[in-house]
Design a protein around this motif. Structure first.
Motif, PDB file in Angstrom:
ATOM      1  N   ASP A  96       1.976  -1.304  -3.473  1.00 14.39           N
ATOM      2  CA  ASP A  96       2.927  -2.409  -3.456  1.00 14.39           C
ATOM      3  C   ASP A  96       2.786  -3.326  -2.247  1.00 14.39           C
ATOM      4  N   THR A  97       2.457  -2.772  -1.082  1.00  9.05           N
ATOM      5  CA  THR A  97       2.485  -3.552   0.150  1.00  9.05           C
ATOM      6  C   THR A  97       1.183  -3.395   0.924  1.00  9.05           C
ATOM      7  N   PHE A  98       0.942  -4.338   1.833  1.00  4.63           N
ATOM      8  CA  PHE A  98      -0.238  -4.245   2.690  1.00  4.63           C
ATOM      9  C   PHE A  98      -0.177  -3.019   3.598  1.00  4.63           C
ATOM     10  N   SER A  99       1.013  -2.618   4.008  1.00  2.00           N
ATOM     11  CA  SER A  99       1.108  -1.432   4.872  1.00  2.00           C
ATOM     12  C   SER A  99       0.618  -0.188   4.145  1.00  2.00           C
ATOM     13  N   MET A 100       0.914  -0.091   2.852  1.00  2.00           N
ATOM     14  CA  MET A 100       0.410   1.041   2.071  1.00  2.00           C
ATOM     15  C   MET A 100      -1.096   0.925   1.862  1.00  2.00           C
ATOM     16  N   CYS A 101      -1.588  -0.298   1.655  1.00  2.00           N
ATOM     17  CA  CYS A 101      -3.035  -0.511   1.521  1.00  2.00           C
ATOM     18  C   CYS A 101      -3.747  -0.146   2.817  1.00  2.00           C
ATOM     19  N   LEU A 102      -3.145  -0.505   3.941  1.00  2.00           N
ATOM     20  CA  LEU A 102      -3.726  -0.193   5.242  1.00  2.00           C
ATOM     21  C   LEU A 102      -3.851   1.310   5.429  1.00  2.00           C
ATOM     22  N   GLN A 103      -2.796   2.048   5.084  1.00  2.00           N
ATOM     23  CA  GLN A 103      -2.840   3.509   5.205  1.00  2.00           C
ATOM     24  C   GLN A 103      -3.860   4.098   4.234  1.00  2.00           C
ATOM     25  N   ALA A 104      -3.935   3.528   3.023  1.00  2.77           N
ATOM     26  CA  ALA A 104      -4.907   4.014   2.041  1.00  2.77           C
ATOM     27  C   ALA A 104      -6.325   3.847   2.557  1.00  2.77           C
ATOM     28  N   ALA A 105      -6.595   2.710   3.215  1.00  3.00           N
ATOM     29  CA  ALA A 105      -7.931   2.484   3.772  1.00  3.00           C
ATOM     30  C   ALA A 105      -8.234   3.509   4.851  1.00  3.00           C
ATOM     31  N   GLN A 106      -7.263   3.804   5.710  1.00  2.81           N
ATOM     32  CA  GLN A 106      -7.489   4.774   6.784  1.00  2.81           C
ATOM     33  C   GLN A 106      -7.707   6.186   6.243  1.00  2.81           C
ATOM     34  N   GLU A 107      -7.156   6.458   5.062  1.00  2.00           N
ATOM     35  CA  GLU A 107      -7.331   7.771   4.443  1.00  2.00           C
ATOM     36  C   GLU A 107      -8.633   7.865   3.648  1.00  2.00           C
ATOM     37  N   GLY A 108      -9.428   6.783   3.631  1.00  6.26           N
ATOM     38  CA  GLY A 108     -10.700   6.816   2.933  1.00  6.26           C
ATOM     39  C   GLY A 108     -10.607   6.623   1.438  1.00  6.26           C
ATOM     40  N   ILE A 109      -9.482   6.103   0.952  1.00  2.00           N
ATOM     41  CA  ILE A 109      -9.303   5.899  -0.488  1.00  2.00           C
ATOM     42  C   ILE A 109     -10.188   4.759  -0.985  1.00  2.00           C
ATOM     43  N   GLY A 110     -10.429   3.773  -0.130  1.00  2.00           N
ATOM     44  CA  GLY A 110     -11.274   2.659  -0.519  1.00  2.00           C
ATOM     45  C   GLY A 110     -11.197   1.554   0.506  1.00  2.00           C
ATOM     46  N   MET A 111     -11.813   0.423   0.186  1.00  2.00           N
ATOM     47  CA  MET A 111     -11.738  -0.755   1.037  1.00  2.00           C
ATOM     48  C   MET A 111     -10.417  -1.479   0.772  1.00  2.00           C
ATOM     49  N   ALA A 112      -9.796  -1.970   1.818  1.00  2.00           N
ATOM     50  CA  ALA A 112      -8.577  -2.748   1.669  1.00  2.00           C
ATOM     51  C   ALA A 112      -8.834  -4.157   2.190  1.00  2.00           C
TER      52      ALA A 112
END
Length: 301
Positions: free
Chosen positions: A223-239
């Motif tokens: 939903d938000t860039f903050s969640m995308c940012l955390q997802a990127a740090q967890e290695g889920i993908g490129m944000a």
């Protein structure tokens, strides 16, 4: 005007306690009332809403369908009353309240880390923050200040530009091939984290480089860039996001830019307030402070 249906607060408390314990006796002990008083309050409440709220049988109590539905509403009401009372308890006579609406990621990554400085400078101002991805309607939402990304126009408001926000792709180092990426065609093969708030952001980033991806909309969505940012740090993908949100993680090496292109901002971050409130000290103090903070921390291109 139609008369309001207003059950007493005591009746609502009794209903919630009985539903929680499924016992008139335990509810009475909880609220320091007699069992008879609890029974009377429940009977009055059922008469008020014209519904039976409990099934009564030899096996004990259970909520009716209407009771189950009403319980959620009643708990929400009681929680709101409790929160409002606690807020007032901490409010001094000389205090002013400043209600700030802020888009969540901007609030988390930029406003909150600096807010202590404002609170220290103006201790008499009580700050209340509300988060929403969309700009608030200052006229309808009882908001004093709105911090938002856009084109700098809100009905009935004065908008002051803070800074632009260029867009970049970031990811955890471990998801990149050892030799790096040689082309955008290779880049689009990696998982692309999607932001529901900005669904076109990947397509626009590719288009600025004259590249047409096979599918710019695939990938896990948040939903938000903050969640995308955390997802990127967890290695889920490129944000992909305004680079300013990832600056700390980039500086610490938790994220890298897999591709050097940075897309120029097509908007800016603004601070806005209702035009007729411009002279209020609390508004003036915050606007002056946030403009100074923006000038000191404006992201570089």
């Amino acid at each position: 005007m139609q008369k309001r249906i207003m059950p007493s607060m005591t009746a609502l408390q009794c209903f919630e306690a009985v539903a929680r314990h499924m016992s008139f006796t335990l509810a009475a002990q909880d609220l320091f009332l007699t069992q008879s008083a609890i029974s009377k309050q429940i009977a009055q409440l059922e008469a008020t809403v014209c519904q039976a709220l409990f099934h009564r049988s030899a096996r004990g109590l259970s909520l009716t369908p209407a009771g189950r539905m009403y319980l959620g509403e009643v708990r929400s009401i009681l929680n709101q009353v409790d929160a409002s009372a606690r807020y007032v308890m901490g409010y001094g006579e000389a205090d002013e309240t400043l209600t700030i609406a802020v888009q969540p990621t901007f609030g988390i990554t930029w406003l909150v880390p600096r807010l202590r400085l404002f609170l220290q400078a103006y201790p008499h101002i009580q700050v209340v923050t509300k988060g929403d991805a969309r700009p608030f309607d200052l006229m309808q939402s009882r908001i004093d200040i709105s911090l938002f990304y856009g084109e700098g126009s809100l009905p009935g408001a004065d908008c002051h530009s803070l800074f632009e926000a260029d867009v970049a792709v970031v990811c955890a180092p471990e998801i990149l091939p050892a030799q790096g990426l040689a082309s955008l065609a290779e880049l689009e093969q990696l998982p692309m984290v999607q932001c529901s708030f900005r669904p076109e952001i990947w397509r626009d980033w590719f288009a600025c480089q004259g590249f047409v991806p096979a599918d710019a909309y695939r990938g896990p969505r948040f939903d938000t860039f903050s969640m995308c940012l955390q997802a990127a740090q967890e290695g889920i993908g490129m944000a992909i996001m305004p680079r300013m949100f990832a600056e700390q993680a980039l500086a610490q090496g938790r994220l890298v830019q897999p591709w050097p292109f940075v897309q120029p901002s097509d908007g800016a971050y603004y601070v806005a307030h209702a035009s007729h409130c411009a002279a209020l000290p609390k508004i003036r103090h915050f606007v002056d402070w946030v403009l100074a903070q923006a000038h000191a921390s404006a992201p570089s291109a």
